[in-house]
Scaffold this motif. Structure first.
Motif, PDB file in Angstrom:
ATOM      1  N   GLN A 201      -5.364  23.619 -33.492  1.00 24.44           N
ATOM      2  CA  GLN A 201      -5.954  23.417 -34.677  1.00 24.44           C
ATOM      3  C   GLN A 201      -6.981  22.450 -34.962  1.00 24.44           C
ATOM      4  OE1 GLN A 201      -2.803  20.932 -37.119  1.00 24.44           O
ATOM      5  NE2 GLN A 201      -2.771  19.301 -35.561  1.00 24.44           N
ATOM      6  N   HIS A 202      -7.340  21.624 -33.940  1.00 23.75           N
ATOM      7  CA  HIS A 202      -8.704  20.808 -33.570  1.00 23.75           C
ATOM      8  C   HIS A 202      -9.898  21.775 -33.238  1.00 23.75           C
ATOM      9  CE1 HIS A 202      -6.342  17.564 -34.542  1.00 23.75           C
ATOM     10  NE2 HIS A 202      -5.385  17.710 -33.594  1.00 23.75           N
ATOM     11  N   SER A 203      -9.524  22.982 -33.092  1.00 22.41           N
ATOM     12  CA  SER A 203     -10.815  23.760 -32.151  1.00 22.41           C
ATOM     13  C   SER A 203     -11.538  24.385 -33.459  1.00 22.41           C
ATOM     14  CB  SER A 203     -10.208  24.794 -31.536  1.00 22.41           C
ATOM     15  OG  SER A 203      -9.469  25.719 -32.137  1.00 22.41           O
ATOM     16  N   ALA A 204     -12.798  24.849 -32.951  1.00 20.62           N
ATOM     17  CA  ALA A 204     -13.727  25.607 -34.179  1.00 20.62           C
ATOM     18  C   ALA A 204     -13.775  24.907 -35.255  1.00 20.62           C
ATOM     19  CB  ALA A 204     -12.923  26.967 -34.359  1.00 20.62           C
ATOM     20  N   GLY A 205     -14.766  23.908 -35.307  1.00 19.04           N
ATOM     21  CA  GLY A 205     -15.116  23.056 -36.478  1.00 19.04           C
ATOM     22  C   GLY A 205     -14.153  22.210 -37.029  1.00 19.04           C
ATOM     23  N   GLY A 206     -13.261  21.727 -35.944  1.00 25.61           N
ATOM     24  CA  GLY A 206     -12.254  20.609 -36.077  1.00 25.61           C
ATOM     25  C   GLY A 206     -13.046  19.479 -36.797  1.00 25.61           C
ATOM     26  N   ARG A 207     -14.478  19.057 -36.735  1.00 21.90           N
ATOM     27  CA  ARG A 207     -14.915  17.920 -37.118  1.00 21.90           C
ATOM     28  C   ARG A 207     -15.658  18.037 -38.407  1.00 21.90           C
ATOM     29  NH1 ARG A 207     -17.619  15.317 -31.692  1.00 21.90           N
ATOM     30  NH2 ARG A 207     -15.811  15.203 -30.468  1.00 21.90           N
ATOM     31  N   ARG A 208     -15.729  19.364 -39.231  1.00 22.39           N
ATOM     32  CA  ARG A 208     -16.139  19.577 -40.322  1.00 22.39           C
ATOM     33  C   ARG A 208     -15.779  18.524 -41.378  1.00 22.39           C
ATOM     34  NH1 ARG A 208     -15.912  26.228 -40.405  1.00 22.39           N
ATOM     35  NH2 ARG A 208     -17.130  26.716 -38.584  1.00 22.39           N
ATOM     36  N   GLY A 209     -16.825  18.367 -42.049  1.00 24.42           N
ATOM     37  CA  GLY A 209     -16.572  17.561 -43.135  1.00 24.42           C
ATOM     38  C   GLY A 209     -16.360  15.836 -42.908  1.00 24.42           C
ATOM     39  N   ARG A 210     -16.553  15.650 -41.783  1.00 21.78           N
ATOM     40  CA  ARG A 210     -16.412  14.210 -41.242  1.00 21.78           C
ATOM     41  C   ARG A 210     -17.801  13.621 -41.079  1.00 21.78           C
ATOM     42  NH1 ARG A 210     -14.348  12.854 -35.067  1.00 21.78           N
ATOM     43  NH2 ARG A 210     -14.430  10.762 -35.077  1.00 21.78           N
ATOM     44  N   ARG A 211     -17.581  12.454 -41.897  1.00 22.88           N
ATOM     45  CA  ARG A 211     -18.550  11.740 -42.334  1.00 22.88           C
ATOM     46  C   ARG A 211     -19.253  10.932 -40.830  1.00 22.88           C
ATOM     47  NH1 ARG A 211     -20.026   6.774 -44.436  1.00 22.88           N
ATOM     48  NH2 ARG A 211     -21.874   6.620 -45.636  1.00 22.88           N
ATOM     49  N   VAL A 212     -20.464  11.235 -40.525  1.00 28.18           N
ATOM     50  CA  VAL A 212     -20.908  10.225 -39.325  1.00 28.18           C
ATOM     51  C   VAL A 212     -21.346   8.876 -39.928  1.00 28.18           C
ATOM     52  CG1 VAL A 212     -22.768  10.295 -37.542  1.00 28.18           C
ATOM     53  CG2 VAL A 212     -21.737  12.444 -38.464  1.00 28.18           C
ATOM     54  N   ARG A 213     -20.728   7.995 -39.250  1.00 24.46           N
ATOM     55  CA  ARG A 213     -21.078   6.574 -39.623  1.00 24.46           C
ATOM     56  C   ARG A 213     -22.284   5.976 -38.736  1.00 24.46           C
ATOM     57  NH1 ARG A 213     -19.891   1.744 -37.813  1.00 24.46           N
ATOM     58  NH2 ARG A 213     -18.570   2.615 -36.056  1.00 24.46           N
ATOM     59  N   SER A 214     -23.177   5.505 -39.181  1.00 22.41           N
ATOM     60  CA  SER A 214     -24.387   4.977 -38.238  1.00 22.41           C
ATOM     61  C   SER A 214     -23.698   3.681 -37.787  1.00 22.41           C
ATOM     62  CB  SER A 214     -25.350   4.255 -39.180  1.00 22.41           C
ATOM     63  OG  SER A 214     -26.597   3.573 -38.347  1.00 22.41           O
ATOM     64  N   ALA A 215     -23.985   3.585 -36.332  1.00 21.29           N
ATOM     65  CA  ALA A 215     -23.793   2.403 -35.511  1.00 21.29           C
ATOM     66  C   ALA A 215     -24.685   1.154 -35.904  1.00 21.29           C
ATOM     67  CB  ALA A 215     -23.752   2.863 -34.187  1.00 21.29           C
ATOM     68  N   LEU A 216     -25.569   1.228 -36.687  1.00 17.13           N
ATOM     69  CA  LEU A 216     -26.570   0.006 -36.932  1.00 17.13           C
ATOM     70  C   LEU A 216     -25.911  -0.953 -38.006  1.00 17.13           C
ATOM     71  CD1 LEU A 216     -29.949   1.996 -37.154  1.00 17.13           C
ATOM     72  CD2 LEU A 216     -28.855   0.974 -34.838  1.00 17.13           C
ATOM     73  N   SER A 217     -26.487  -2.408 -37.829  1.00 16.68           N
ATOM     74  CA  SER A 217     -25.670  -3.218 -38.689  1.00 16.68           C
ATOM     75  C   SER A 217     -26.389  -2.956 -40.172  1.00 16.68           C
ATOM     76  CB  SER A 217     -26.009  -4.511 -38.335  1.00 16.68           C
ATOM     77  OG  SER A 217     -27.313  -4.527 -38.396  1.00 16.68           O
ATOM     78  N   PRO A 218     -25.789  -3.220 -41.257  1.00 20.13           N
ATOM     79  CA  PRO A 218     -26.093  -3.181 -42.594  1.00 20.13           C
ATOM     80  C   PRO A 218     -27.458  -3.689 -42.840  1.00 20.13           C
ATOM     81  CG  PRO A 218     -23.976  -3.672 -42.856  1.00 20.13           C
ATOM     82  CD  PRO A 218     -24.258  -3.957 -41.328  1.00 20.13           C
ATOM     83  N   SER A 219     -27.627  -4.994 -42.280  1.00 17.16           N
ATOM     84  CA  SER A 219     -29.067  -5.773 -42.358  1.00 17.16           C
ATOM     85  C   SER A 219     -29.992  -4.902 -41.910  1.00 17.16           C
ATOM     86  CB  SER A 219     -28.906  -6.985 -41.797  1.00 17.16           C
ATOM     87  OG  SER A 219     -28.538  -7.042 -40.464  1.00 17.16           O
ATOM     88  N   ARG A 220     -29.845  -4.131 -40.772  1.00 23.24           N
ATOM     89  CA  ARG A 220     -30.947  -3.353 -39.829  1.00 23.24           C
ATOM     90  C   ARG A 220     -31.036  -2.235 -40.771  1.00 23.24           C
ATOM     91  NH1 ARG A 220     -30.343  -2.048 -33.383  1.00 23.24           N
ATOM     92  NH2 ARG A 220     -32.431  -0.760 -33.187  1.00 23.24           N
ATOM     93  N   ARG A 221     -30.346  -1.528 -41.308  1.00 27.89           N
ATOM     94  CA  ARG A 221     -30.393  -0.413 -41.886  1.00 27.89           C
ATOM     95  C   ARG A 221     -31.265  -0.879 -43.405  1.00 27.89           C
ATOM     96  NH1 ARG A 221     -25.195   0.544 -41.064  1.00 27.89           N
ATOM     97  NH2 ARG A 221     -24.375   0.378 -43.343  1.00 27.89           N
ATOM     98  N   ALA A 222     -31.053  -1.967 -43.978  1.00 29.99           N
ATOM     99  CA  ALA A 222     -31.706  -2.236 -44.991  1.00 29.99           C
ATOM    100  C   ALA A 222     -33.391  -2.456 -44.628  1.00 29.99           C
ATOM    101  CB  ALA A 222     -31.004  -3.521 -45.667  1.00 29.99           C
ATOM    102  N   LEU A 223     -33.211  -3.161 -43.600  1.00 32.43           N
ATOM    103  CA  LEU A 223     -34.579  -3.419 -43.055  1.00 32.43           C
ATOM    104  C   LEU A 223     -35.407  -2.122 -42.705  1.00 32.43           C
ATOM    105  CD1 LEU A 223     -37.078  -5.404 -42.180  1.00 32.43           C
ATOM    106  CD2 LEU A 223     -36.035  -5.528 -39.872  1.00 32.43           C
ATOM    107  N   GLY A 224     -34.862  -0.861 -42.421  1.00 33.72           N
ATOM    108  CA  GLY A 224     -35.208   0.134 -42.140  1.00 33.72           C
ATOM    109  C   GLY A 224     -35.820   0.885 -43.183  1.00 33.72           C
ATOM    110  N   TRP A 225     -35.110   0.708 -44.266  1.00 36.65           N
ATOM    111  CA  TRP A 225     -35.438   1.315 -45.738  1.00 36.65           C
ATOM    112  C   TRP A 225     -36.635   0.664 -45.906  1.00 36.65           C
ATOM    113  CZ3 TRP A 225     -34.252   6.125 -46.907  1.00 36.65           C
ATOM    114  CH2 TRP A 225     -32.912   6.609 -46.580  1.00 36.65           C
TER     115      TRP A 225
END
Length: 846
Positions: A363-387
């Motif tokens: 059941q995990h084959s062929a698109g088993g990861r669809r709809g899965r939200r990719v979480r950034s590994a960067l810290s929130p402060s670093r992402r805010a600085l990036g924006w």
């Protein structure tokens, strides 16, 4: 000849292995001996046990036999193989029956297999026999099957080194018929043997053990041959199935499907997990542990290999174990991803060669990861600085281009905007990088490319620049995000490793590991309380806990970590993220280990206490029995003589008999006193009454009740400082020590130099006053100075000297109760000196 010494040839060992006595091992061995003799080989029988079987005895006819050596043990004559005679005879082949046999005491080697090793080292080939129950690795298994312990065993390595191991097989029914006909045991043992060891179930299990052990050795020999010959192709001599798992959700499906495939093929199943070389990517440890347990449940072996190239590592393992079938899961990759990398499954199929590959859907084959939200590994402060930089960096690059418009070329402006995009990607990751790329492309197009101040794209070059910026932004952002994820995983793994090492160190080194381990868990995770709960008889009880208000049941906990079905780690204080459960499960396992270690320690202490009590009781009965009986016998004999009306006794005879009664009664009284004193010491009921007392006074009172007073010379100065002691206890100490010296010094009563048998001297040293009781006896064995004060110890006694060995033990206990010490020293010239040290009495002390 070059003069180089040649290595002596080692003999070859051939073992006839059977599942049980009576299958025909010795018969087969003697048949081989006759065949070799007929071929002209020098064959000698070192030892063969016929066990009264006539057909076996008949086969000995015509074979040279070395006479047996006779060892006398406990009045019995025991015959053993004469190893020296056999080595001197030095035949080509020696026949040595029963490899696991224990030699008689006094033999050069304890076991017959050690005799065989000497024969092999001497270059003699050996034929021998062995039952499967005598293999060291199977000893406990055979005991559980038959209920009979096997005290004679042979190390497996000795048998594995044999050039040939031939299985002598017989069905259980045939063996029982042979037994019933009297071909194995005498008639009076047949019924008991058939009803116990030789039951059909026992024989079937033993036969299976023998077959499997020999099959394993054949497999080992095959693997060794393939390795020596560098053969990597699969030989389908035996079906083997390898199930490759990733540790993901499909792994359970793969293991169960592989078990069904292996069962249908009658094959061995191995479950393989390939771990990445960096140790960061892969399945969580708790998932791997779960699939390891599942592998054990379905009867498979679990293996882990390390390799960055998963298909190569997987196929190398499969070929290394000579696998015939490989079970893998279908790919999780999307169709788009397969265009760039076909995936592990397709690569394995292409490289598998002669190995059959089963691709199992899940059941995990062929698109088993669809709809899965990719979480950034960067810290929130670093992402805010990036924006923030996503807006400021392109604007800054544009401003610089406008200010220095006359000095800069268009290519330089393009590079500035590329640099801004890369900077944003390095800081903020994918989202800000895409924003910066689009904004840079728009600003570059609006301010620096013709037509100026419009967003029109007139040339293909402008379009390529925009696409290049987007590609650079995405590529750099993905690299940054991957590096950040790896750094995060590495930091997490380092933290987990540190915690696990700390927990393991606590269990191994702390005197109270369970409580300390729970306290560490509470501190590390910021909890209010941690409790280890155990279900006993349907009720939960707290085995150990730390912190206020610990849980009484797993349902009361904020976080419940089951260790086993009946043991849970209950945490209270806050909910914990799922990522912490791996460390918690490991800590729970360590807690269970600490609990078992604690209980084992308590059981060991209890068992040790029981053993000491039993040993003390046994020693008491052994020591006291003789010493009670001797004076009682003397009293009874003297009393019987005095009361006999037919016996006419002179006054001298009557007085002598009465003296015997009195002496024996005194001996009994002394024995009872020592037993009572020993009991008082054991129960802590000795409470000294201290006062100042001189050694001269105590010695005089102690010697008044000692026999053979004339053999003791006293040299105690009356002016010596008094000691702080209990007069009654100190008197008993001196009396016991002197009595011990007299009894053990009588072997050498008085020397030619005029020295007394026992001398009592005293001297002062610092704040101590020491009394020395010196005898001229045989002294102590080397290293036994401390043991002489143990209860029931009579070191060096081999004569009929009376005594229970309690005298010095009681003296030591009384002396230490008074705050002193007692020790034993060698007397110069031979003998023993006992030194009693007590503190000198100080004025004003009670």
């Amino acid at each position: 000849m070059d003069g180089t010494p040649t290595t002596p040839r080692r003999g070859e060992l051939r073992i006839y292995l059977g599942a049980a006595p009576g299958v025909g091992k010795t018969f087969a061995m003697l048949g081989e001996a006759h065949r070799r003799r007929e071929r002209g080989t020098d064959v000698v029988v070192g030892l063969v046990e016929t066990h009264g079987r006539p057909r076996t005895a008949e086969l000995l006819a015509g074979l040279d036999e070395v006479p047996r050596r006779v060892e006398r043990h406990r009045g019995l004559d025991l015959t053993e193989m004469d190893l020296d005679a056999l080595l001197a005879r030095r035949p080509e082949v020696a026949v040595v029956d029963e490899l696991a046999h224990t030699n008689a005491p006094g033999s050069r080697n304890a076991k017959r297999w050690q005799d065989v090793e000497e024969l092999l080292d001497a270059g003699v080939d050996v034929l021998s026999t062995l039952n499967v129950q005598h293999l060291e690795s199977l000893n406990d298994v055979v005991r559980r099957i038959t209920g009979v312990p096997q005290r004679e065993t042979v190390p497996d390595e000795v048998v594995r080194r044999a050039e040939q191991v031939e299985l002598v097989d017989l069905t259980p029914e045939a063996l029982r018929r042979r037994l019933a006909h009297g071909n194995v045991h005498p008639a009076h043992k047949i019924d008991a043997a058939l009803g116990n060891y030789f039951r059909v179930g026992n024989l079937t299990a033993l036969r299976e053990l023998a077959l499997l052990w020999v099959a394993d050795q054949v497999d080992v020999a095959l693997q060794r041959y393939r390795a020596e010959q560098r053969i990597t192709d699969t030989w389908e001599a035996r079906e083997r199935v390898v199930a490759a798992i990733t540790g993901g959700g499909e792994s359970e499906t793969l293991i169960r499907r592989a078990r069904r495939i292996a069962t249908r093929a009658g094959a061995e199943l191995m479950v393989l997990h390939v771990l990445r070389g960096d140790g960061l990517a892969g399945a969580p440890p708790d998932a791997v542990a779960r699939y390891r347990r599942l592998s054990d449940d379905v009867g498979a072996t679990f293996h882990t290999v390390v390799g960055d190239d998963v298909p190569t590592a997987l196929l190398e393992f499969a070929r290394g174990v000579n696998a015939t079938q490989l079970v893998i899961g279908t790919s999780r990759r999307s169709r788009l991803a397969r265009l760039f990398d076909e995936g592990i499954g397709a690569t394995v199929v292409q490289r598998s060669g002669s190995i059959d590959v089963h691709a199992v859907t899940h059941q995990h084959s062929a698109g088993g990861r669809r709809g899965r939200r990719v979480r950034s590994a960067l810290s929130p402060s670093r992402r805010a600085l990036g924006w923030l930089l996503a807006v400021l960096a392109p604007v800054a690059a544009t401003t610089a281009g406008l200010v220095f418009h006359d000095d800069l070329l268009l290519s330089t402006d393009v590079l500035d905007h590329f640099l801004a995009t890369i900077l944003v990607a390095l800081v903020g990751g994918l989202g800000p990088a895409l924003c910066a790329a689009v904004l840079s492309a728009l600003l570059l197009n609006f301010f620096f490319t013709a037509p100026l101040f419009t967003f029109a794209v007139d040339t293909q070059q402008d379009l390529v620049t925009l696409v290049a910026m987007l590609v650079v932004a995405v590529t750099v952002a993905l690299v940054v995000d991957r590096a950040a994820r790896r750094a995060e995983q590495a930091a997490l793994a380092r933290t987990e490793a540190t915690l696990l090492a700390s927990y393991a160190r606590t269990v191994l080194t702390h005197p109270h590991p369970l409580a300390r381990l729970l306290e560490k868990v509470r501190e590390n995770f910021g909890l209010d309380s941690v409790a280890l709960l155990e279900n006993t008889g349907g009720r939960w009880t707290r085995v150990a806990c730390v912190g206020p208000a610990p849980c009484d049941e797993p349902d009361d906990a904020d976080v419940d970590v089951p260790v086993t079905a009946d043991v849970h780690l209950a945490l209270r204080g806050r909910s914990l993220p799922a990522s912490d459960r791996r460390v918690l499960e490991a800590a729970a396992g360590q807690a269970l280990l600490a609990l078992r270690q604690q209980r084992l320690t308590e059981q060991t202490r209890a068992a040790q206490a029981r053993a000491e009590t039993t040993e003390l009781r046994t020693a008491l009965l052994s020591a006291v029995g003789h010493d009670l009986r001797t004076p009682l016998t003397s009293i009874k004999a003297a009393a019987s003589s005095l009361r006999d009306p037919e016996l006419t006794l002179s006054p001298e005879d009557t007085g002598e008999l009465l003296a015997t009664v009195e002496e024996s009664a005194d001996r009994l009284a002394g024995l009872v006193d020592n037993l009572l004193d020993s009991s008082r010491l054991a129960t802590g009921a000795v409470h000294p009454l201290f006062r100042a007392v001189g050694y001269d006074e105590v010695v005089a009172r102690a010697l008044s009740g000692v026999d053979d007073r004339d053999e003791v010379v006293v040299d105690v100065d009356e002016r010596l400082a008094p000691v702080r002691a209990d007069v009654g206890l100190l008197e008993r100490v001196v009396a016991n020590v002197v009595d011990n010296a007299l009894r053990h010094g009588r072997a050498h009563p008085r020397r030619d130099d005029g020295e007394p048998a026992v001398a009592v001297r005293a001297s002062a040293h610092a704040d101590l006053v020491e009394l020395r009781v010196v005898d001229r006896g045989r002294g102590l064995p080397r290293g036994a100075a401390d043991e002489v004060f143990a209860p029931f110890q009579r070191l060096g006694d081999r004569d009929a000297t009376p005594g229970t060995g309690l005298g010095l033990s009681v003296a030591k206990g009384f002396t230490e109760a008074m705050g002193g010490s007692i020790r034993a020293e060698d007397t110069p010239g031979g003998g023993l000196t006992v030194v009693i040290s007590l503190p000198a009495h100080e004025e004003g002390t009670a």
